[in-house]
Scaffold this active site. Structure first.
Site, PDB file in Angstrom:
ATOM      1  N   HIS A 123       0.816  -1.221   0.000  1.00 23.06           N
ATOM      2  CA  HIS A 123       0.000   0.000   0.000  1.00 23.06           C
ATOM      3  C   HIS A 123       0.847   1.266   0.000  1.00 23.06           C
ATOM      4  O   HIS A 123       0.563   2.215   0.732  1.00 23.06           O
ATOM      5  CB  HIS A 123      -0.951  -0.006   1.199  1.00 23.06           C
ATOM      6  CG  HIS A 123      -1.999  -1.073   1.103  1.00 23.06           C
ATOM      7  ND1 HIS A 123      -3.117  -0.946   0.310  1.00 23.06           N
ATOM      8  CD2 HIS A 123      -2.084  -2.312   1.653  1.00 23.06           C
ATOM      9  CE1 HIS A 123      -3.856  -2.050   0.399  1.00 23.06           C
ATOM     10  NE2 HIS A 123      -3.248  -2.896   1.202  1.00 23.06           N
TER      11      HIS A 123
ATOM     12  N   ASP B 182      -0.445  -5.036   5.870  1.00 21.88           N
ATOM     13  CA  ASP B 182      -1.483  -5.881   5.292  1.00 21.88           C
ATOM     14  C   ASP B 182      -1.258  -6.065   3.791  1.00 21.88           C
ATOM     15  O   ASP B 182      -0.608  -5.256   3.140  1.00 21.88           O
ATOM     16  CB  ASP B 182      -2.876  -5.266   5.511  1.00 21.88           C
ATOM     17  CG  ASP B 182      -2.968  -3.853   4.983  1.00 21.88           C
ATOM     18  OD1 ASP B 182      -1.982  -3.085   5.141  1.00 21.88           O
ATOM     19  OD2 ASP B 182      -3.999  -3.494   4.392  1.00 21.88           O
ATOM     20  N   GLU B 183      -1.786  -7.147   3.298  1.00 25.30           N
ATOM     21  CA  GLU B 183      -1.912  -7.391   1.859  1.00 25.30           C
ATOM     22  C   GLU B 183      -0.601  -7.215   1.084  1.00 25.30           C
ATOM     23  O   GLU B 183      -0.519  -6.437   0.143  1.00 25.30           O
ATOM     24  CB  GLU B 183      -2.995  -6.487   1.262  1.00 25.30           C
ATOM     25  CG  GLU B 183      -4.374  -6.791   1.832  1.00 25.30           C
ATOM     26  CD  GLU B 183      -5.483  -6.032   1.101  1.00 25.30           C
ATOM     27  OE1 GLU B 183      -6.448  -6.661   0.691  1.00 25.30           O
ATOM     28  OE2 GLU B 183      -5.356  -4.798   0.959  1.00 25.30           O
ATOM     29  N   ILE B 184       0.396  -7.971   1.488  1.00 26.32           N
ATOM     30  CA  ILE B 184       1.600  -8.044   0.657  1.00 26.32           C
ATOM     31  C   ILE B 184       1.263  -8.953  -0.524  1.00 26.32           C
ATOM     32  O   ILE B 184       0.863 -10.110  -0.336  1.00 26.32           O
ATOM     33  CB  ILE B 184       2.788  -8.650   1.428  1.00 26.32           C
ATOM     34  CG1 ILE B 184       2.973  -7.983   2.788  1.00 26.32           C
ATOM     35  CG2 ILE B 184       4.056  -8.582   0.575  1.00 26.32           C
ATOM     36  CD1 ILE B 184       3.453  -6.577   2.721  1.00 26.32           C
TER      37      ILE B 184
ATOM     38  N   ASP C 267      -2.397  -9.676   8.997  1.00 28.78           N
ATOM     39  CA  ASP C 267      -1.708 -10.350   7.888  1.00 28.78           C
ATOM     40  C   ASP C 267      -0.255 -10.664   8.208  1.00 28.78           C
ATOM     41  O   ASP C 267       0.281 -11.683   7.756  1.00 28.78           O
ATOM     42  CB  ASP C 267      -1.738  -9.488   6.618  1.00 28.78           C
ATOM     43  CG  ASP C 267      -3.088  -8.887   6.307  1.00 28.78           C
ATOM     44  OD1 ASP C 267      -3.739  -8.368   7.250  1.00 28.78           O
ATOM     45  OD2 ASP C 267      -3.480  -8.904   5.128  1.00 28.78           O
TER      46      ASP C 267
END
EC number: 3.2.1.52
Lengths: 577, 577
Positions: free
Chosen positions: B263, B334-336, B384
């Site tokens: 992000h 989060d969200e790699i 995550d």
């Protein structure tokens, strides 16, 4: 997947379309007009300055004058800043000085089917742009288009363009329920203004319902006096006049609905004797769903067997017909709930004498419909009056020439039923066009709220959930499944905002830009020149349009991160997922 | 159905509870306070006038002084008009003259776990009401309660009441994403004010993301200079100071999040060399879902292998830690997305040498986490970092004493995973607490938009649909399925507004009153004294509270027709449907 289907076009349109196709790659990304014009030719993306002394010349017409004054101020002062600067080059031509309007027929009233076509020509060079319209109402559509072609400071306008434009459907509306929660007159005016900016032309005003009767009537002052939510939450005759005149100034018809004989609990505050099951608990303990007294709280149906009912109704109709010059009159007739009529002793006697509830509705319709027709009104009913599973009238009571049915259940199937029976249809399918859906349930203590984690929450208790996204609305073809002959009976569509969970705090974002999505499909369709659905192009253009609406004071909700708008194409996908 | 489960209570609370139970039938419908106090005794529903010379006396404390000034003005000028007039009788006692605050410890900072308990006593007769609080922050909660007990013109206040109140959970927050779309400082201040009025105490500010970097940092001015949406859409150091101070004046902590290493696309505008896959198309043609470059457009992860990355991060952390005194620091994680790191040549080399993506994340965490700890920060990560299926770090890298995990996936199951591993948890389950869900999809041309009528539209493309109703939020027990020991590690919860399809036009109605629903469950629970969920009572009270919030300038959305509010009980049902 929906199979691409070309929009049917006139030969003139087709030739213009071929012309515009030649330049479609240049054109698509830069002509920020919503709804998109049917046909246009813009060989080179260029623009020209608007003179500071710019004027609009037009023939004299009370309502067109108001529009001209409004648009002149707008194009000179708006100085719109697009999110993505248009790639139209500003030419060195001298500024444009004049927009000249020619109107063929200044006497056409703003009625259903009025000619809204126009042409707009803005030359690449030369001091004057021109609008030619068949009627003042078409001229207003043209002025809106012109205003959307203007941006920047100093103001400039797209040039070297010729637009020929006209709607696919003649009835393009927004329905607002002002009974369950109240909206101020300013909310209504802002909505009508935004409608005109989206080339929508019918404000369907669902004024009264069981919850409140906000309309002050001179002949029946107690209906609002006792049945409204109180002073400050009523519409006076002056308010109505303001709304109707404002509508005319904006090319928006104001179509009143006085829902009856169901949805009339609020009438009982003034006249308890004409309302069955009024102020009762809507779903008594121990009764089944089919035996409840109302589709939702609160209760109350007009009693078709009481002569007093029709005395009051006649006064109501007379006043409403006087206040609203619109030739369409919406008489409701949705959701007659058996339990409510059955709760009344007089109805019980009627049923014991072998009468049926459908006959009871026929008594009611026979006592009201002819009177509306005698006042030169075309009567719009919700489809229930003919299609309800239990309580409905014989079609012979409702001649198609005087009757229009508004469909809300069962998607395209009910549209088909209506038009295949020879009736004209207005499409408000709750699967596509109900703007309130998907925000849950308003019942105080529904046991379904009490779910264990992991349980499917359904739509949170919203009967018509999920939320209708702008894409869902944009996607819907309201003549889906109809023959060409049947399709001609579809007058158009209306998005609807029922107000159980809406009021002025959410009015703008609930309606906009989703009503814009319908506005474009009903004006010029949802497909590009090749017959493909135009989502990506429409998304970009709707972002710009939403941005301009917000700048104009309408709180339309955003549909994408600003980043997507600044980086065209980067938020699309080539993947079906 | 959820089985009623009593809230665990202290002996003191229990005895007060038994007292209040004796009068519960009178009390429930009339004490319009949100969130509901834990315990109160109000033997007779009565009220007393507030003197026009009413004053509040309190010990001197910078932030409490601000609150006292604010609340004094509010109770004297608000003149709230309830939707349903309370049945509390106005007694003939002389007006109340003073509210006296006693605070045990004026030095307690506004940190996690600070004592927010208070008692409030408003005698039936006598000139002075009293608040006793352990800290200034508890006193602010008491002042809010007091203000909600005042209504009318002339102003009156509930009397003969004793309240003892304290929260169940210590962390009660709202997360706002200001990267995908921008919010003005005024929007943030209004949100914080409304939070304090709902006794929420953590504003989790998701400041930056891939879409924009609005935070102006003195050490790294180019991050906002090049990565924000532009002048006028940035937060200056002065803006941050305003927000932080405003938070302190309202008893609301301001917890910053600088999401990384994913992000971070917006960082590439200033430093392209430290960002992998920046400004690439998020889902290249032909690639599978698992191979896309971002969870959503746009792309960009910080490169853990570039030393420059950490030079920039150190400056960012230093500045943020200076600007935000809050001891919690949210570092995202989060969200790699594998594809984004894999797109970079240096990462490719790392992987070819038998490195893994999880090791890459460990490199990153090892290079940032200890530095945050050295600045006396407790680091909050999205779950995550430990629970992602593919890219996660070994728990040994993140000591529980310095680490808190915020859960958003998989409902109560992930909460259980976190606390059973010994970590503290903040609950933001997307199934319950994501306020943006259910409004569709923002991708420009998702093929799922193109559905035939009759096709199930799912949630219109919203991955986390349907819309989370206030009842869904109110219903959720964030310690569901945990042992008592595990439950102690749940610090509290946060509702979250991600801003793909939100900005200032919808900020208020998207957050309120749904955040109020969480506020009550985290403060005093969602059950009545008998252990039953209190929907009907809560609905009535939330209507009144929403009405007061709107009057206070927060555009909370309506949850029922006004008719339901005016006719208590009539919109409930005794039926499970």
């Amino acid at each position: 997947m929906a199979k691409p289907k070309p929009i049917s076009l006139s030969p003139l349109t087709l030739s213009l379309l071929i012309l515009s196709l030649l330049f479609s790659s240049t054109v698509q990304s830069t002509l920020n007009v919503w709804p998109k014009p049917r046909t246009f030719s813009w060989p080179q993306p260029q623009a020209i300055l608007l003179s500071k002394n710019f004027t609009i010349s037009s023939p004299t017409h009370k309502h067109l004058d108001a529009a001209v004054t409004r648009y002149l101020r707008q194009v000179l002062t708006e100085h719109h800043r697009p999110l993505v600067p248009p790639d139209a080059n500003l030419t060195n031509s001298p500024p444009i000085q004049t927009l000249t309007l020619a109107v063929t027929d200044l006497t056409s009233p703003l009625h259903h089917g009025v000619n809204e076509s126009y042409t707009l020509s803005i030359p690449a060079e030369g001091a004057s742009a021109t609008i030619a319209a068949a009627t003042p109402w078409g001229a207003m559509r043209a002025l809106e288009t012109f205003s959307q072609l203007v941006w920047g400071d100093p103001a400039r306008v797209v040039s070297g363009i010729f637009i020929e434009d006209f709607p696919i459907f003649e009835h393009r509306g927004v329905m607002l329920d002002t009974s369950r929660n109240f909206y101020a007159v300013d909310d209504i005016l802002r909505t009508i203004r935004a409608m005109s900016e989206n080339k929508l032309n019918v404000f369907h005003w669902h004024i009264t319902d069981s919850h409140s009767f906000p309309l002050v009537l001179e002949s029946e002052p107690d209906l609002a006096g006792k049945g409204s939510y109180g002073a400050g939450m009523e519409y006076s005759p002056e308010d109505v006049k303001t709304v109707v005149e404002f509508g005319l100034d904006h090319g928006v018809r104001v179509l009143p609905e006085i829902d009856m004989p169901g949805h009339t609990g609020s009438w009982a505050e003034a006249y308890p004797e004409i309302v069955t099951c009024a102020n009762m608990f809507w779903w008594p303990a121990g009764s089944k769903l089919g035996d409840r007294l109302a589709s939702e709280p609160g209760t109350g149906h007009l009693n078709p067997l009481n002569p007093k009912t029709y005395q009051v109704i006649k006064n109501v109709i007379d006043d409403v017909a006087t206040m609203f010059p619109e030739p369409f009159y919406h008489a409701g007739a949705d959701e007659i709930i058996p339990g409510c009529w059955k709760a009344d002793p007089s109805v019980q006697t009627f049923l014991e004498n072998n009468g049926t509830l459908s006959q009871l509705l026929e008594v009611f319709v026979n006592s009201t419909f002819p009177y509306l027709v005698s006042l030169n009104r075309t009567v719009v009913y919700w489809e229930d009056v003919l299609l309800d599973a239990e309580i409905k009238v014989k079609p012979s009571l409702l001649p198609p020439e005087n009757t229009i049915l508004q469909t809300w259940n069962n998607g395209p199937n009910n549209t088909k039923k209506i038009v295949s029976s020879g009736y004209r249809a207005i499409v408000s399918s709750s699967d596509f066009y109900y703007l309130d859906c998907g925000h849950g349930n308003f019942i105080g203590n529904n046991s379904m709220y009490d779910l264990l984690p992991g349980t499917d929450p359904g739509n949170g208790g919203s009967w018509c959930g999920p939320f209708k996204t702008w894409q869902t609305i944009y996607n819907y073809d309201i003549t889906y499944g109809l023959t060409d002959e049947e399709a001609k009976l579809v007058l158009g569509g209306e998005v609807a905002l029922w107000s159980e969970q809406a009021d002025s705090t959410v009015l703008d974002p609930r309606i906009w830009p989703r009503a814009s999505a319908m506005a474009e499909t009903l004006w010029s369709g949802n497909r590009d020149e090749t017959g493909m659905k135009r989502y990506a192009e429409a998304t970009d253009r709707l972002n710009e349009w939403r941005h301009r609406m917000v700048a104009r004071g309408v709180g339309a909700e955003p549909i994408q991160p600003l980043w997507c708008i600044r980086n065209p194409g980067m938020c699309n996908t080539v993947h079906p997922f």
